[in-house]
Design a protein around this motif. Structure first.
Motif, PDB file in Angstrom:
ATOM      1  N   THR A  31       0.843  -1.195   0.000  1.00 56.79           N
ATOM      2  CA  THR A  31       0.000   0.000   0.000  1.00 56.79           C
ATOM      3  C   THR A  31       0.876   1.243   0.000  1.00 56.79           C
ATOM      4  O   THR A  31       1.823   1.321   0.784  1.00 56.79           O
ATOM      5  N   TYR A  35       0.742  12.223   0.137  1.00 52.85           N
ATOM      6  CA  TYR A  35       0.302  13.359   0.930  1.00 52.85           C
ATOM      7  C   TYR A  35       0.952  14.629   0.387  1.00 52.85           C
ATOM      8  O   TYR A  35       2.085  14.603  -0.103  1.00 52.85           O
ATOM      9  N   PHE A  45      -3.909  14.144   2.944  1.00 55.90           N
ATOM     10  CA  PHE A  45      -4.037  12.918   2.165  1.00 55.90           C
ATOM     11  C   PHE A  45      -4.515  13.224   0.755  1.00 55.90           C
ATOM     12  O   PHE A  45      -5.541  13.878   0.559  1.00 55.90           O
ATOM     13  N   GLN A  48      -4.539   6.907  -2.150  1.00 54.10           N
ATOM     14  CA  GLN A  48      -3.847   5.703  -1.721  1.00 54.10           C
ATOM     15  C   GLN A  48      -4.008   4.627  -2.794  1.00 54.10           C
ATOM     16  O   GLN A  48      -5.063   4.523  -3.422  1.00 54.10           O
ATOM     17  N   LEU A  90       4.819  13.870  -0.021  1.00 55.60           N
ATOM     18  CA  LEU A  90       5.300  12.726   0.743  1.00 55.60           C
ATOM     19  C   LEU A  90       4.580  11.467   0.309  1.00 55.60           C
ATOM     20  O   LEU A  90       3.366  11.486   0.096  1.00 55.60           O
ATOM     21  N   PRO A  97      -2.244  -0.902   8.871  1.00 59.58           N
ATOM     22  CA  PRO A  97      -2.700   0.498   9.005  1.00 59.58           C
ATOM     23  C   PRO A  97      -1.919   1.299  10.032  1.00 59.58           C
ATOM     24  O   PRO A  97      -1.724   2.493   9.868  1.00 59.58           O
ATOM     25  N   GLN A 100       2.753   3.323   9.033  1.00 60.73           N
ATOM     26  CA  GLN A 100       3.010   3.975   7.753  1.00 60.73           C
ATOM     27  C   GLN A 100       4.400   4.573   7.814  1.00 60.73           C
ATOM     28  O   GLN A 100       4.738   5.294   8.746  1.00 60.73           O
TER      29      GLN A 100
END
Lengths: 111, 109
Positions: A31, A35, A45, A48, A90, A97, A100
Motif C-alpha cells: 500500500t 500526501y 491525504f 492511496q 510525501l 494500518p 506507515q
C-alpha cells in the motif's frame, strides 16, 4: 531509515506544466499513500493505492492522478500546475494500518 | 473546521521541563490515533500510537479520551533533541491518515 525512497528531491516547474513524482515503497509493503504538505501545515491525504488500484482519495481535484506498479512502486502526476501546488509531497508505504513509513519527500516549487 | 486541531505553538521550554500537547478530532468514526514527530525539512516519523488505556514509552505518555474526542501527549524531562514539530494524527480505518497542523516544540538549554 524507512526504506522508502522518493525522486526527485527537489523540482521547480512553471505554472501550467505537468509533473511526475516517484516513490519506491519499503520491501513487501503493498500500500502506498501520497500526501501534500504545504508550509506550516500538516500533511494532507491525496490518495492511496493498494495492489495497483486506487483505494481512497482525499479532497484533491482530478488533475492529481497516480499509478502503482506490480512491484508496488508508485507515481504521482499533477497536470496544469498551479502556484498553490508548491509543497512537500510525501509518500508513505504500509503493510498494516498502524505502521506507515514516510519517504523523505519531493519539494515542488511552482513559479 | 479542521478534522484534527492542535495548538500550533511554539512551545518554548527549558531542558528538563514537562510539556503537554493537546489535540481534538471531529470525526467520531476515527479508530486509531498516533503522534508523529517531524524535524525541520524532514519526513514525519511515528512517535507512538495512542490507546484509550493510555500508553507510555520512556519519557513520552499518550492518552486518548474517546468521549471528549481528545488526545494528549506528555513529554517529561525534555531534551534538546526533542525540539521538533509534533503532529497529532487520526485514522478512520482506511489507512488514510488525517494530520493536524502540528505543534512546534523548542527546548532551550
Amino acid at each position: 531509515e524507512t526504506g522508502v525512497t522518493q525522486s526527485p528531491t527537489h523540482l521547480i516547474k512553471t505554472r501550467g506544466q505537468q509533473v511526475t513524482l516517484r516513490c519506491s515503497s519499503q520491501s513487501g509493503h503493498n500500500t502506498v499513500s501520497w500526501y501534500q504538505q504545504a508550509l506550516g501545515q500538516g500533511p494532507q491525504f491525496i490518495f492511496q493505492y493498494y495492489r495497483e488500484e486506487e483505494n481512497g482519495r482525499g479532497n484533491f481535484p482530478p488533475r492529481f492522478s497516480g499509478l502503482q506498479f506490480p512491484n508496488y512502486s508508485s507515481e504521482l502526476n499533477v497536470n496544469a500546475l498551479e502556484l498553490d501546488d508548491s509543497a512537500l509531497y510525501l509518500c508513505a508505504s504500509s503493510l498494516r494500518p498502524e505502521e506507515q513509513y514516510f519517504g523523505p519527500g519531493t519539494r515542488l516549487t511552482v513559479t | 473546521r479542521k478534522e484534527v486541531e492542535q495548538d500550533p505553538g511554539p512551545f518554548n521550554v527549558p531542558e528538563g521541563a514537562t510539556v503537554a500537547f493537546n489535540c481534538t478530532y471531529s470525526n467520531s468514526a476515527s479508530q486509531s490515533f498516533f503522534w508523529y514527530r517531524q524535524d525541520c525539512r524532514k519526513e514525519p516519523k511515528l512517535l507512538m500510537s495512542v490507546y484509550s488505556s493510555g500508553n507510555e514509552d520512556g519519557r513520552f505518555t499518550a492518552q486518548l479520551n474517546r468521549a471528549s474526542q481528545y488526545i494528549s501527549l506528555l513529554i517529561r524531562d525534555s531534551k534538546l533533541s526533542d525540539s521538533a514539530t509534533y503532529l497529532c494524527v487520526a485514522d478512520t480505518g482506511r489507512r488514510a491518515l488525517t494530520f493536524g497542523s502540528g505543534t512546534r516544540l523548542q527546548v532551550q538549554p
